[in-house]
Design a protein around this motif. Sequence first.
Motif, mmCIF file in Angstrom:
data_model
loop_
_atom_site.group_PDB
_atom_site.id
_atom_site.type_symbol
_atom_site.label_atom_id
_atom_site.label_comp_id
_atom_site.label_asym_id
_atom_site.label_seq_id
_atom_site.Cartn_x
_atom_site.Cartn_y
_atom_site.Cartn_z
ATOM 1 N N VAL A 109 128.595 -49.481 18.239
ATOM 2 C CA VAL A 109 127.655 -50.224 17.007
ATOM 3 C C VAL A 109 126.325 -49.730 16.821
ATOM 4 O O VAL A 109 125.575 -48.832 15.889
ATOM 5 N N GLU A 110 125.667 -50.305 18.113
ATOM 6 C CA GLU A 110 123.950 -49.972 18.469
ATOM 7 C C GLU A 110 123.521 -48.137 18.422
ATOM 8 O O GLU A 110 123.301 -47.567 17.593
ATOM 9 N N GLY A 111 124.364 -48.341 19.157
ATOM 10 C CA GLY A 111 124.249 -46.436 19.614
ATOM 11 C C GLY A 111 124.240 -45.320 18.395
ATOM 12 O O GLY A 111 124.049 -44.678 17.760
ATOM 13 N N THR A 112 125.931 -45.928 17.726
ATOM 14 C CA THR A 112 125.605 -45.242 15.871
ATOM 15 C C THR A 112 124.814 -45.358 14.881
ATOM 16 O O THR A 112 124.572 -43.951 14.670
ATOM 17 N N LYS A 113 123.682 -46.844 15.121
ATOM 18 C CA LYS A 113 123.229 -46.531 14.057
ATOM 19 C C LYS A 113 122.034 -45.999 14.343
ATOM 20 O O LYS A 113 120.816 -44.620 13.835
ATOM 21 N N LYS A 114 121.643 -46.501 15.969
ATOM 22 C CA LYS A 114 120.310 -45.089 16.202
ATOM 23 C C LYS A 114 120.687 -44.070 16.394
ATOM 24 O O LYS A 114 119.666 -42.981 16.147
ATOM 25 N N PHE A 115 121.900 -43.265 16.656
ATOM 26 C CA PHE A 115 121.992 -41.786 16.178
ATOM 27 C C PHE A 115 121.814 -40.864 15.170
ATOM 28 O O PHE A 115 120.980 -39.932 15.291
ATOM 29 N N PHE A 116 122.459 -42.432 14.578
ATOM 30 C CA PHE A 116 122.231 -41.482 13.085
ATOM 31 C C PHE A 116 120.784 -41.667 12.970
ATOM 32 O O PHE A 116 120.267 -40.117 11.947
ATOM 33 N N LYS A 117 120.071 -42.541 12.667
ATOM 34 C CA LYS A 117 118.603 -42.187 12.810
ATOM 35 C C LYS A 117 117.357 -41.077 13.094
ATOM 36 O O LYS A 117 117.029 -40.305 13.036
ATOM 37 N N GLU A 118 118.302 -41.341 14.748
ATOM 38 C CA GLU A 118 118.004 -40.048 15.503
ATOM 39 C C GLU A 118 118.323 -37.946 14.337
ATOM 40 O O GLU A 118 117.076 -37.607 13.949
#
Length: 549
Positions: free
Chosen positions: A230-239
């Motif tokens: 979940v954390e990775g998904t949020k971070k990647f989409f922000k990236e």
Amino acid sequence: MNRVLMLCGVLACASAFAQPPDTILFNGRIVTLDAASSVHQALAIRDGRIVALGTNAQIKKLVGSESRGRDSIVDLKGRTVIPGLIDSHMHAIRAALSFATEVNWIGTKSIAEALARLRDAAKTRKPGDWLIVAGGWTPEQFAEKRAPIQDELADAAPDNPVYIQLFYRWAMLNPKGFEQLGIKEDKDVPPAGRLERDTGGHLTGGISGNTQTITALFARLPKPSFEEQVEGTKKFFKELNRLGLTGVIDPGGFGMSPPDYRALFKIWREGTLSLRVAYTIFAQGRGKELEDYKALTQLLPMGFGDERLRFNGIGENVAWGVYNNDNPPEAAREQFTEICRWAASQRMSLNIHWHNDSSVGFVLDTFERVNGEHPMKDLRWTLVHLEDASEATLKRMKSLGVGWALQDAGYFEGEQQLKEKGAEAMKRIPRMNSALTIGVHVGAGTDAHRVMSYNPWVALRWMLDGKTVGGTALRGPEETPTREKALRMYTQGSAWFAFAEKERGSLEVGKLADLAVLSKDYFKVPVEEIGEIEAVITVVGGRVLYDKR
Ligand SMILES: [Zn+2]
């Protein structure tokens, strides 16, 4: 846009939207990519959509008492604004799952810089935690023009197992990594793989193999926990927002099965999805692909979802027997035809990964056959990759209504392609201008990650200068698009593949307010600087979701 039309835009807003905008952007160079290629100074948004475009004075007049605060009244300070970028083929959902737990080498220019990222990551992890670089780099990007050696990995992270992957053909582990995976000799490596040795017969730490080898090897690494996903998904989409992306067409990918979508669905339900995602189902069980599609889509009709998250059909792997196979056996061809027939009968979209023009005739023959039974013109089937598509192929695609999702594979693999095809052929690869002239729908993108970088600006620069990561210029002027055409492929071109070109991909009254305020003017900077562009502000559905002012 002429003045009369522009005023109509403002007037339409005043009558149709009695209420004032909730957000305005003014004092910019707003490149709308509408049919007239108009550019405006200012834009107004209400309830997630564009309600007016015009001059600073016209738009400022619309401001009411609600439009207050830094996110509501945005002074663009002369910056260029474009429609939000959309990648027509990115394995974004998969990349996101491990984004919080992997190290990436994207954009590093030397081995020292790449190793420094491992060193930094080692500081934030516990001893014994894996450090994983899962593709997205090539030796060509390093000043040293080579991959790191094992001693360098061991030195950068002495207390952690390290795994680095190059495309789908090579990986290297440090000694701790070998220990963790229990690999001592060739028989411990997944099928078709082998341990590399130097001329003296000593193991180098490298493992070479094919896609299956590397996929199986990767599968042995620990998976991120659900919270990390979940954390990775949020971070990647922000990236991705940081680079001005507001949407992707996602084709699943190796190893992607239904449970791997849980993190994405959670974020969508929470209302924090910062990127519009159109996703397809990748073939699951070998031999029971159609059975799986039927089961999985019973409660998932084509187009199901909302403006943030939408189900978009099947692919990029439609059937294992024709996946990365230029010459499939008869049984596989029949099975593929049966799946295509079913998809067309269900009015389902389909995208298929295909590499070589020399063998794509079989795919098009199948489509034509199916088209005779279930017309597919409106289904937006897609050929993905196919960098060397010929004019004849493009014409067949046009008459079937098949789109072309095109990536900057040549940026990383151009030197290899040059060896295989020769300089003359490379001048016309890919035939972007021809495709547009013929009338094929072309969506730009990257195919990130594992293989490619997700940076749309690197892809755009490559579309414009045809230069590989190593600096070799390959494409000629005939197939090099203008900057505007390239940007159109990266916005409304890609939106078409999500059936969304009427909703986004250009900045027009009534459309969704998805846009990016750029750090540099894409239309004016020297082409070599385009790769360095990023967003200053990214707006998705009228909300500022990335802001580095
Ligand atoms: Zn792909």
